[in-house]
Design an enzyme around this catalytic site. Structure first.
Site, PDB file in Angstrom:
ATOM      1  N   ASP A  33      13.660 -20.880 -15.048  1.00  0.00           N
ATOM      2  CA  ASP A  33      13.715 -21.196 -13.624  1.00  0.00           C
ATOM      3  C   ASP A  33      14.683 -22.363 -13.448  1.00  0.00           C
ATOM      4  O   ASP A  33      15.132 -22.960 -14.446  1.00  0.00           O
ATOM      5  CB  ASP A  33      12.311 -21.551 -13.099  1.00  0.00           C
ATOM      6  CG  ASP A  33      12.181 -21.302 -11.595  1.00  0.00           C
ATOM      7  OD1 ASP A  33      11.571 -20.294 -11.222  1.00  0.00           O
ATOM      8  OD2 ASP A  33      12.719 -22.118 -10.815  1.00  0.00           O
ATOM      9  N   THR A 128      13.764  -6.674  -5.391  1.00  0.00           N
ATOM     10  CA  THR A 128      14.092  -5.566  -4.483  1.00  0.00           C
ATOM     11  C   THR A 128      15.523  -5.761  -4.025  1.00  0.00           C
ATOM     12  O   THR A 128      15.852  -6.783  -3.419  1.00  0.00           O
ATOM     13  CB  THR A 128      13.148  -5.572  -3.271  1.00  0.00           C
ATOM     14  OG1 THR A 128      11.823  -5.565  -3.770  1.00  0.00           O
ATOM     15  CG2 THR A 128      13.369  -4.368  -2.395  1.00  0.00           C
ATOM     16  N   PHE A 154       5.865  -3.173  -7.837  1.00  0.00           N
ATOM     17  CA  PHE A 154       5.038  -2.763  -6.690  1.00  0.00           C
ATOM     18  C   PHE A 154       3.816  -3.676  -6.584  1.00  0.00           C
ATOM     19  O   PHE A 154       2.713  -3.220  -6.300  1.00  0.00           O
ATOM     20  CB  PHE A 154       4.617  -1.296  -6.842  1.00  0.00           C
ATOM     21  CG  PHE A 154       5.785  -0.349  -6.957  1.00  0.00           C
ATOM     22  CD1 PHE A 154       6.490   0.042  -5.833  1.00  0.00           C
ATOM     23  CD2 PHE A 154       6.194   0.119  -8.190  1.00  0.00           C
ATOM     24  CE1 PHE A 154       7.579   0.900  -5.932  1.00  0.00           C
ATOM     25  CE2 PHE A 154       7.281   0.980  -8.302  1.00  0.00           C
ATOM     26  CZ  PHE A 154       7.974   1.370  -7.175  1.00  0.00           C
ATOM     27  N   LEU A 155       4.027  -4.949  -6.886  1.00  0.00           N
ATOM     28  CA  LEU A 155       2.891  -5.880  -6.949  1.00  0.00           C
ATOM     29  C   LEU A 155       2.512  -6.365  -5.557  1.00  0.00           C
ATOM     30  O   LEU A 155       3.375  -6.758  -4.780  1.00  0.00           O
ATOM     31  CB  LEU A 155       3.262  -7.093  -7.802  1.00  0.00           C
ATOM     32  CG  LEU A 155       3.911  -6.798  -9.148  1.00  0.00           C
ATOM     33  CD1 LEU A 155       4.325  -8.098  -9.836  1.00  0.00           C
ATOM     34  CD2 LEU A 155       2.974  -5.985 -10.020  1.00  0.00           C
ATOM     35  N   ARG A 156       1.217  -6.362  -5.286  1.00  0.00           N
ATOM     36  CA  ARG A 156       0.738  -6.967  -4.040  1.00  0.00           C
ATOM     37  C   ARG A 156       0.351  -8.407  -4.322  1.00  0.00           C
ATOM     38  O   ARG A 156      -0.272  -8.691  -5.354  1.00  0.00           O
ATOM     39  CB  ARG A 156      -0.512  -6.240  -3.528  1.00  0.00           C
ATOM     40  CG  ARG A 156      -0.254  -4.862  -2.980  1.00  0.00           C
ATOM     41  CD  ARG A 156      -1.548  -4.097  -2.864  1.00  0.00           C
ATOM     42  NE  ARG A 156      -2.219  -4.004  -4.161  1.00  0.00           N
ATOM     43  CZ  ARG A 156      -3.447  -3.546  -4.349  1.00  0.00           C
ATOM     44  NH1 ARG A 156      -4.163  -3.148  -3.324  1.00  0.00           N
ATOM     45  NH2 ARG A 156      -3.977  -3.488  -5.558  1.00  0.00           N
ATOM     46  N   LYS A 206      11.601   1.858  -4.016  1.00  0.00           N
ATOM     47  CA  LYS A 206      10.944   0.647  -3.535  1.00  0.00           C
ATOM     48  C   LYS A 206      11.009   0.539  -2.006  1.00  0.00           C
ATOM     49  O   LYS A 206      10.004   0.304  -1.336  1.00  0.00           O
ATOM     50  CB  LYS A 206      11.597  -0.580  -4.193  1.00  0.00           C
ATOM     51  CG  LYS A 206      11.039  -1.913  -3.767  1.00  0.00           C
ATOM     52  CD  LYS A 206       9.572  -2.063  -4.125  1.00  0.00           C
ATOM     53  CE  LYS A 206       8.930  -3.250  -3.477  1.00  0.00           C
ATOM     54  NZ  LYS A 206       9.072  -4.500  -4.160  1.00  0.00           N
ATOM     55  N   GLY A 259       2.941  -8.126   7.842  1.00  0.00           N
ATOM     56  CA  GLY A 259       3.906  -9.188   7.538  1.00  0.00           C
ATOM     57  C   GLY A 259       3.996  -9.396   6.042  1.00  0.00           C
ATOM     58  O   GLY A 259       3.780  -8.481   5.267  1.00  0.00           O
ATOM     59  N   CYS A 262       7.409  -8.957   1.793  1.00  0.00           N
ATOM     60  CA  CYS A 262       8.094  -7.699   1.451  1.00  0.00           C
ATOM     61  C   CYS A 262       8.329  -6.757   2.631  1.00  0.00           C
ATOM     62  O   CYS A 262       9.453  -6.352   2.888  1.00  0.00           O
ATOM     63  CB  CYS A 262       7.310  -6.951   0.378  1.00  0.00           C
ATOM     64  SG  CYS A 262       7.481  -7.700  -1.235  1.00  0.00           S
ATOM     65  N   LYS A 265      11.010  -7.727   5.267  1.00  0.00           N
ATOM     66  CA  LYS A 265      12.329  -7.805   4.631  1.00  0.00           C
ATOM     67  C   LYS A 265      12.826  -6.390   4.281  1.00  0.00           C
ATOM     68  O   LYS A 265      13.977  -6.054   4.522  1.00  0.00           O
ATOM     69  CB  LYS A 265      12.165  -8.657   3.365  1.00  0.00           C
ATOM     70  CG  LYS A 265      13.371  -8.839   2.512  1.00  0.00           C
ATOM     71  CD  LYS A 265      13.143  -9.964   1.502  1.00  0.00           C
ATOM     72  CE  LYS A 265      12.378  -9.564   0.272  1.00  0.00           C
ATOM     73  NZ  LYS A 265      13.110  -8.892  -0.775  1.00  0.00           N
TER      74      LYS A 265
HETATM   75  C1  UDX Z   1       3.477  -5.182  -0.319  1.00  0.00           C
HETATM   76  C2  UDX Z   1       3.260  -3.845  -1.026  1.00  0.00           C
HETATM   77  O1  UDX Z   1       1.898  -3.404  -0.827  1.00  0.00           O
HETATM   78  C3  UDX Z   1       3.549  -3.974  -2.511  1.00  0.00           C
HETATM   79  O2  UDX Z   1       3.421  -2.704  -3.146  1.00  0.00           O
HETATM   80  C4  UDX Z   1       4.990  -4.484  -2.655  1.00  0.00           C
HETATM   81  O3  UDX Z   1       5.361  -4.633  -3.989  1.00  0.00           O
HETATM   82  C5  UDX Z   1       5.153  -5.801  -1.935  1.00  0.00           C
HETATM   83  O4  UDX Z   1       4.800  -5.629  -0.552  1.00  0.00           O
HETATM   84  P1  UDX Z   1       2.158  -7.488  -0.054  1.00  0.00           P
HETATM   85  O5  UDX Z   1       3.329  -7.968   0.745  1.00  0.00           O
HETATM   86  O6  UDX Z   1       1.566  -8.388  -1.077  1.00  0.00           O
HETATM   87  O7  UDX Z   1       2.524  -6.117  -0.813  1.00  0.00           O
HETATM   88  O8  UDX Z   1       1.024  -7.159   1.003  1.00  0.00           O
HETATM   89  P2  UDX Z   1       0.147  -5.900   1.425  1.00  0.00           P
HETATM   90  O9  UDX Z   1      -1.188  -5.993   0.807  1.00  0.00           O
HETATM   91  O10 UDX Z   1       0.884  -4.620   1.258  1.00  0.00           O
HETATM   92  O11 UDX Z   1      -0.006  -6.216   2.993  1.00  0.00           O
HETATM   93  C6  UDX Z   1       1.142  -6.274   3.855  1.00  0.00           C
HETATM   94  C7  UDX Z   1       0.731  -6.574   5.285  1.00  0.00           C
HETATM   95  O12 UDX Z   1       0.032  -5.486   5.845  1.00  0.00           O
HETATM   96  C8  UDX Z   1      -0.194  -7.787   5.429  1.00  0.00           C
HETATM   97  O13 UDX Z   1       0.173  -8.518   6.572  1.00  0.00           O
HETATM   98  C9  UDX Z   1      -1.562  -7.149   5.588  1.00  0.00           C
HETATM   99  O14 UDX Z   1      -2.474  -7.953   6.265  1.00  0.00           O
HETATM  100  C10 UDX Z   1      -1.212  -5.897   6.389  1.00  0.00           C
HETATM  101  N1  UDX Z   1      -2.188  -4.806   6.226  1.00  0.00           N
HETATM  102  C11 UDX Z   1      -2.399  -4.226   5.019  1.00  0.00           C
HETATM  103  C12 UDX Z   1      -2.878  -4.350   7.344  1.00  0.00           C
HETATM  104  O15 UDX Z   1      -2.699  -4.840   8.466  1.00  0.00           O
HETATM  105  N2  UDX Z   1      -3.753  -3.304   7.189  1.00  0.00           N
HETATM  106  C13 UDX Z   1      -3.968  -2.690   5.992  1.00  0.00           C
HETATM  107  O16 UDX Z   1      -4.776  -1.729   5.938  1.00  0.00           O
HETATM  108  C14 UDX Z   1      -3.281  -3.179   4.865  1.00  0.00           C
END
Ligand code: UDX
Length: 438
Positions: A33, A128, A154-156, A206, A259, A262, A265
């Site tokens: 880093d 990405t 594909f990590l959340r 992706k 929001g 990911c 963007k």
């Molecule tokens: C996402 C993708 O799921 C993941 O595979 C990718 O690699 C990165 O982007 P992340 O940004 O961590 O992951 O969040 P995620 O759990 O997908 O939620 C995204 C947004 O959707 C959040 O604001 C969440 O609150 C909202 N959301 C999610 C809902 O409003 N309803 C749902 O049922 C699920």
């Protein structure tokens, strides 16, 4: 399984999770880093992001001698005897001008390591990146003996370690099949379905997946609006939809809009991508517009609940906001729908007090400048004219809602996540208003 020598450039969510998890699979990993203080903390096993299981994996990796941290990409190359067999690029690709992904960090890393990489090393793009970046990286490298592979993550957030170790699939794309197979083999232990393809297809997976998820949510939020207008129940509607295996129950929860780091963007980048290919991707445009509308709709709900009128004034009305992060289980505020709704409420003149289990009052985060943040939910609601639930933290369900009802000025809760049990809120004395719920 072969133990590989791996350099990981970037120790953000993706890089640190990738490095720590690959070390846990038995590989020798050096992470680089540019932030010396952060590296010092990491060497002590301190992880400053909220990510379950990550700190333990980092500590285990260090203790086993399979994980170390160095300053700068070139130091990571030098730290591995004979150099890395695989180098992962996990650096930020922020949204640049006009929504196009900004690749300047990827480019500067390539510049830095170009002449240091050993022959037959494979460079893996995990960030990405726009379709065509693998090819571009290959050109920048000017090394015919080093292959570039796309291997999107594909990590959340909040379940990144789990997702890494239990992937739905591994996607690897390259023009050289043997390089793609070497990268896929790093994950062999995980036993996940693996898609081996060309680099542009892997890069597009992706975007296509994240845009589909965003579209699913915008669709659900639009159906929830229809439920509000027709007196139907979104929770029953999505349950009924979700039993269809082609739809599935996951990712059908309505809310204040989607929001995070990911989805916003990637939907913007997909639009740019399509635009550059002379294709008007209206479905994505509508997905984004529906999301913008959803935030405004939440403000309309609050306005009606607090003033009793569609055009009532929120000026100097005090509101308690429960949840500020972009979703539960993270302390990340990037592109948080909660903050977007808060900004609109603020614009409408409301005074905002916020409570979030992951945030301290003194965090000094610039995104929180117009919100008084407290770490006491009972203090947050004092004199408020409504409680607005914006993030789906399960902790909110466990609060003493009768006590909250006593402290608040008007016992109204606008639950933008349909998180609370309406019966419990009502028994405690609250008027409960959800999304798409009669
Ligand atoms: C996402 C993708 O799921 C993941 O595979 C990718 O690699 C990165 O982007 P992340 O940004 O961590 O992951 O969040 P995620 O759990 O997908 O939620 C995204 C947004 O959707 C959040 O604001 C969440 O609150 C909202 N959301 C999610 C809902 O409003 N309803 C749902 O049922 C699920």
């Amino acid at each position: 399984m072969f133990v590989r020598r791996i350099a990981v450039i970037g120790t953000g969510y993706v890089g640190l999770t990738t490095g720590a998890c690959l070390a846990s699979l038995g590989h020798d990993v050096v992470c680089a880093d540019v932030d010396a203080d952060k590296l010092e903390r990491l060497r002590r096993g301190e992880v400053d992001i909220l990510e379950p299981g990550l700190a333990d994996l980092v500590a285990e990796g260090i203790a086993a001698g399979r994980l170390s941290f160095v300053l700068g990409a070139s130091a990571a190359i030098r730290a591995l005897a004979e150099g890395p067999e695989v180098m992962f690029l996990c650096v930020p690709t922020p949204m640049g001008v006009g929504g196009v992904a900004d690749l300047s960090i990827v480019e500067s890393v390539i510049e830095e390591v170009r002449d240091l990489l050993p022959a037959d090393c494979v460079v893996v793009n995990k960030s990405t990146v726009p379709v065509g970046t693998a090819e571009r990286t290959q050109e920048l490298l000017v090394r015919s003996d080093v292959a570039v592979v796309s291997n999107p993550e594909f990590l959340r957030e909040g379940s990144a370690v789990y997702d890494f170790l239990n992937p739905d699939r591994i996607v690897v794309g390259a023009s050289q099949q043997d390089a793609a197979e070497r990268v896929a083999a790093l994950y062999a232990k995980l036993g996940a379905p693996t898609v081996l393809t060309d680099a542009p297809s892997a890069e597009l997976v992706k975007y296509a997946a994240n845009c589909f998820l965003a579209m699913k949510l915008s669709y659900v939020n639009a159906v929830a609006e229809l439920c509000d207008r027709l007196g139907a129940n979104i929770s029953d509607v999505t349950e009924g939809m979700g039993y269809d295996k082609r739809i599935g129950q996951a990712f059908l929860q309505p809310g204040p809009g989607w929001g995070g780091s990911c989805l916003p963007k990637d939907t913007s980048a997909m639009l740019q991508l399509a635009d550059a290919a002379d294709f008007e991707f209206r479905l994505i445009r509508a997905t984004i517009d529906t999301n913008t509308r959803q935030r405004q709709r939440m403000v309309e709900k609050v306005r009606l609940a607090v003033t009793g009128k569609r055009n009532g004034s929120l000026s100097h009305r005090r509101l308690a906001l429960f949840g500020l992060t972009f979703k539960a289980g993270t302390d990340d505020l990037r592109d948080s729908p909660a903050l977007a709704v808060a900004a609109l409420l603020r614009q409408a003149g409301a005074d905002l007090v916020g409570y979030d289990p992951a945030l301290r009052p003194d965090s000094g985060h610039p995104a929180l400048s117009s919100i008084t943040v407290t770490d006491d939910p009972y203090h947050a609601v004092k004199d408020a004219e409504a409680v607005v639930v914006l993030t789906e933290w399960p902790e909110f369900r466990a609060l003493d809602w009768a006590r909250l009802a006593e402290a608040v000025r008007k016992p109204i809760v606008v639950d933008t996540r349909n998180l609370l049990d309406p019966a419990v809120a009502r028994r405690a004395g609250f008027e409960w208003i959800g999304v798409g719920m009669p």
